[in-house]
Write a protein that holds these residues in place. Structure first.
Motif, PDB file in Angstrom:
ATOM      1  N   UNK A 116      -2.448  -6.069  -5.484  1.00 45.69           N
ATOM      2  CA  UNK A 116      -1.413  -5.431  -4.986  1.00 45.69           C
ATOM      3  C   UNK A 116      -0.349  -5.442  -6.328  1.00 45.69           C
ATOM      4  N   UNK A 117      -0.201  -6.868  -6.501  1.00 47.06           N
ATOM      5  CA  UNK A 117       0.841  -7.278  -7.754  1.00 47.06           C
ATOM      6  C   UNK A 117       0.681  -6.620  -8.989  1.00 47.06           C
ATOM      7  N   UNK A 118      -0.711  -6.368  -9.337  1.00 51.24           N
ATOM      8  CA  UNK A 118      -0.954  -5.951 -10.466  1.00 51.24           C
ATOM      9  C   UNK A 118      -0.944  -4.332 -10.680  1.00 51.24           C
ATOM     10  N   UNK A 119      -1.220  -3.818  -9.391  1.00 52.32           N
ATOM     11  CA  UNK A 119      -1.106  -2.428  -9.170  1.00 52.32           C
ATOM     12  C   UNK A 119       0.144  -1.820  -9.421  1.00 52.32           C
ATOM     13  N   UNK A 120       1.168  -2.540  -8.592  1.00 46.67           N
ATOM     14  CA  UNK A 120       2.300  -2.180  -8.556  1.00 46.67           C
ATOM     15  C   UNK A 120       3.155  -2.269 -10.141  1.00 46.67           C
ATOM     16  N   UNK A 121       2.761  -3.388 -10.892  1.00 50.83           N
ATOM     17  CA  UNK A 121       3.188  -3.533 -12.154  1.00 50.83           C
ATOM     18  C   UNK A 121       2.432  -2.309 -13.119  1.00 50.83           C
ATOM     19  N   UNK A 122       1.182  -2.042 -13.084  1.00 48.02           N
ATOM     20  CA  UNK A 122       0.843  -0.734 -13.712  1.00 48.02           C
ATOM     21  C   UNK A 122       1.499   0.494 -13.496  1.00 48.02           C
ATOM     22  N   UNK A 165       0.890  -1.279   0.002  1.00 51.96           N
ATOM     23  CA  UNK A 165      -0.030   0.056  -0.078  1.00 51.96           C
ATOM     24  C   UNK A 165       0.874   1.248   0.035  1.00 51.96           C
ATOM     25  N   UNK A 166       1.956   1.251   0.668  1.00 54.14           N
ATOM     26  CA  UNK A 166       2.808   2.313   0.806  1.00 54.14           C
ATOM     27  C   UNK A 166       3.499   2.490  -0.610  1.00 54.14           C
ATOM     28  N   UNK A 167       3.753   1.509  -1.449  1.00 49.08           N
ATOM     29  CA  UNK A 167       4.555   1.573  -2.704  1.00 49.08           C
ATOM     30  C   UNK A 167       3.324   2.217  -3.584  1.00 49.08           C
ATOM     31  N   UNK A 168       2.186   1.759  -3.596  1.00 49.50           N
ATOM     32  CA  UNK A 168       1.125   1.813  -4.502  1.00 49.50           C
ATOM     33  C   UNK A 168       0.840   3.525  -4.415  1.00 49.50           C
ATOM     34  N   UNK A 169       0.639   3.817  -3.309  1.00 49.83           N
ATOM     35  CA  UNK A 169       0.185   5.147  -3.011  1.00 49.83           C
ATOM     36  C   UNK A 169       1.268   6.384  -3.391  1.00 49.83           C
ATOM     37  N   UNK A 170       2.425   5.857  -2.963  1.00 53.45           N
ATOM     38  CA  UNK A 170       3.651   6.829  -3.124  1.00 53.45           C
ATOM     39  C   UNK A 170       3.579   6.775  -4.686  1.00 53.45           C
ATOM     40  N   UNK A 171       3.857   5.783  -5.458  1.00 59.60           N
ATOM     41  CA  UNK A 171       3.742   5.682  -7.080  1.00 59.60           C
ATOM     42  C   UNK A 171       2.687   6.476  -7.466  1.00 59.60           C
ATOM     43  N   UNK A 209      10.823  -1.490  -4.533  1.00 59.16           N
ATOM     44  CA  UNK A 209      10.253  -2.299  -3.390  1.00 59.16           C
ATOM     45  C   UNK A 209      11.220  -3.463  -3.405  1.00 59.16           C
ATOM     46  N   UNK A 210      11.547  -4.001  -2.302  1.00 61.18           N
ATOM     47  CA  UNK A 210      12.349  -5.146  -2.045  1.00 61.18           C
ATOM     48  C   UNK A 210      11.507  -6.156  -1.127  1.00 61.18           C
TER      49      UNK A 210
END
Length: 664
Positions: free
Chosen positions: A461-467, A417-423, A431-432
């Motif tokens: 979440x995996x799909x959102x971070x890819x997008x 969630x932190x990665x999604x919102x920041x991006x 993200x590691x």
């Protein structure tokens, strides 16, 4: 792509045309009203957002037409009769915005809760009922309503509907001959012991509901739609005692024979549609289904109503699977699919489905932590997986002035969630993750079939971070030196937690629940689970459903005492499922050793041995914050999130991450 076009065809309730087959199911609008009975800005934004997301019919959560006979501490929920001028003013602003998106909106109006009033909302006010019967939650006897009071409430329905029509509502929904609320208590002989015109025969017990629709039609006209929330079956074994799926029992509430007759009478009285579910507060895991209930559980009852009455049928109840929804319309199960919690989780569900973006729909996980649990405990509606639900304006995404280089360590829900919102806000995010997939504890947590939506959330979440083109490095362990060398502007530590362990002797056969759920270790045919919290109970249920012989050993005097579900519908159903699946429970017990397939336990100072192939530890988790401790004085902007900060649940992992990431 599967064809969902029938979900986007118009339909009618009375003479009112809806643009598609989706409705927002009514959910208690706690926190969405103001002290004068109007809609506050949060409520206006919340309902408008679901209309913007494509939902054809918005049905508000419950509003009280009366605030004197059954008193409610204000502010509680909107009330169309408390201050009509103010109600119309605030509601008009909302209906105008909803109509801009070609959506229609109904006001749900209640005659009261009666014996099922939630204690946190009751305050000092005495509960009322059709007869002097036991309150659902409190050891109190309810006060019987007088005929004059019933007739006053009926008149209030007419006033409330008239004010709703003036405010721009396209119709109303009556709450309800369903779930054991006040009007339903009149309809069910278990609760209605009256010997006047409102008691006795089915027609008399339905008189209250009949007079309501007749009053509204007289005040608002025959063309003003009046729908009814309706439960054709109660699933009541006895007071405060509900039946489980598949359980044989004698119905003490409304059975299906009476449910059909009552539906036919109610339609003959003038109701224009039935919004169908089943259950009651005595069996409220039916009315508010947790993940332990199957998807689309109301479909058989909706179809039965469809076959017996000639008005549109609305069907809710975990209907978020698009294929299930399209089949329900196609085979005549219902006319309208109602989504409650799925539209809390994702207000754009309908538009995403119409565009074929099914992977982008954020799944509801049926935890009821943010919705029913918070309503029950704190009188506020929210969503565990969507921090913006019911607070759309105050949690709007903040624009950034300068892009920052952000490192997130850990791919559980908090890290994702932190990665999604920041991006999403425009930062450059990396993200590691030490494992080969995202999700963290969602992965073992989602192992049981009944927790499939946990895996769906991890996949989302995996799909959102890819997008969002977040650089995700799997199978990577971060170190202090590698982080400092890379010169990040912001570091977010979300390294999660590790299962607590207990040395018992033969540690080869002492497993953690995580190892068993991940199928890393085989527990054998007979196992003992130490720890009767949520993880222990769900693991036990999963194993028992596979045919395993399972015993739970719990140190406290009952299950789910620590970190159990906030919503009692979840905890009470799980507690009932444990004995139903022949899982033995030993409370007030501690394990002392395990050797030669014998677990020694101490129960009330007495020692006992349990034969088992393995012991599964479900005694909690401990924060893994060592990397944060190494870095906290070396990184100018550093945050600790999720279980690494404090072991909690999915909701707080997501909410805290959203809060922090939205202000970087």
């Amino acid at each position: 792509m599967i064809d969902y076009k029938n979900l986007f065809t118009p339909t009618k309730i009375g003479s009112l045309e809806l643009k598609n087959r989706f409705a927002l199911a009514p959910m208690g609008p706690l926190g969405l009203g103001d002290a004068e009975g109007g809609f506050n800005q949060r409520g206006i934004d919340y309902y408008t957002q679901r209309a913007k997301g494509g939902t054809g019919l918005i049905i508000t959560g419950v509003t009280f037409v009366d605030n004197e006979i059954e008193e409610h501490g204000m502010p509680s929920v909107p009330c169309p009769t408390h201050n009509p001028v103010h109600f119309i003013r605030t509601a008009k602003e909302m209906t105008e915005r909803i109509h801009a998106y070609q959506s229609k909106v109904f006001l749900q109006m209640s005659g009261g809760f009666g014996r099922v009033t939630i204690p946190t909302n009751l305050g000092e006010y005495p509960p009322v009922a059709p007869s002097p019967i036991q309150h659902r939650w409190l050891d109190k006897t309810c006060r019987e309503l007088t005929v004059e009071e019933i007739q006053t409430i009926v008149k209030k329905f007419g006033e409330g509907a008239y004010n709703a029509k003036r405010a721009g509502f396209d119709g109303v929904q009556i709450h309800a001959v369903h779930e054991g609320y006040l009007i339903d208590q009149f309809a069910i002989s278990l609760f209605n012991h009256r010997n006047d015109e409102y008691g006795g025969s089915l027609e008399n017990r339905l008189r209250f509901a009949r007079e309501i629709v007749e009053e509204i039609k007289e005040r608002c006209g025959e063309d003003f739609p009046v729908t009814l929330r309706y439960s054709p079956k109660s699933f009541i074994k006895g007071l405060r005692d509900g039946a489980l799926p598949g359980e044989e029992f004698e119905e003490q509430g409304r059975d299906l024979d009476e449910g059909i007759k009552a539906a036919q009478l109610l339609v003959s009285y003038g109701y224009d549609a039935l919004d169908v579910d089943v259950g009651s507060y005595d069996s409220w895991w039916w009315s508010h289904p947790p993940m332990y209930q199957e998807k689309g559980l109301y479909r058989p009852y909706a179809k039965l109503m469809k076959e017996n009455v000639d008005v549109p049928i609305i069907c809710a109840g975990r209907m978020d699977n698009p294929q299930m929804a399209t089949e329900a319309i196609a085979d005549g199960t219902c006319d309208i699919v109602s989504l409650g919690r799925p539209l809390l989780a994702d207000p754009d569900y309908v538009n995403k489905l119409r565009r074929g973006e099914v992977e982008d729909i954020r799944p509801c996980i049926s935890c009821q932590e943010g919705c029913m649990g918070r309503i029950q405990e704190y009188s506020i509606l929210n969503c565990a997986v969507n921090p913006q639900a019911c607070r759309e304006r105050v949690t709007a995404y903040n624009p950034i002035l300068k892009q920052k280089k952000v490192l997130v360590i850990g791919g559980g829900v908090a890290g994702c969630e932190a990665a999604r919102v920041s991006a999403l806000r425009g930062h450059q995010v990396e993200l590691l993750e030490k494992n080969d997939r995202l999700g963290g504890n969602l992965i073992p947590g989602g192992a049981p079939d009944f927790k499939e939506d946990d895996i769906a959330l991890a996949n989302w979440y995996t799909h959102q971070l890819e997008k969002l083109e977040v650089e995700v490095k799997y199978n990577t362990t971060a170190t202090k030196d590698s982080i400092l060398a890379a010169n990040y502007d912001v570091v977010i530590i979300a390294t999660g937690s590790t299962p607590k362990v207990l040395p018992l002797g033969n540690d080869q056969q002492v497993l953690t629940a995580t190892e068993v759920l991940n199928k890393e270790k085989d527990c054998g045919d007979k196992t003992v689970i130490i720890g009767g919290g949520l993880v222990g109970c769900e693991t036990a249920l999963w194993l028992a459903q596979q045919g395993k012989d399972v015993t739970i050993v719990e140190a406290m005097d009952n299950l789910l005492q620590n970190n159990g579900p906030l919503c009692h519908a979840n905890s009470e159903m799980l507690e009932e499922l444990i004995p139903y699946h022949n899982i033995e429970v030993i409370t007030n017990a501690t394990a002392t050793g395990y050797k030669n397939n014998q677990l020694k336990i101490k129960v009330d100072q007495n020692e006992k041995e349990l034969a088992c192939d393995s012991v599964i530890l479900a005694i909690g988790y401990q924060s893994e914050d060592s990397l944060y401790q190494e870095l906290k004085f070396d990184i100018p902007e550093i945050y600790l999130l999720g279980d690494a900060k404090k072991v909690s649940n999915i909701m707080y992992g997501i909410w805290d991450a959203f809060e922090v990431a939205n202000h970087i």
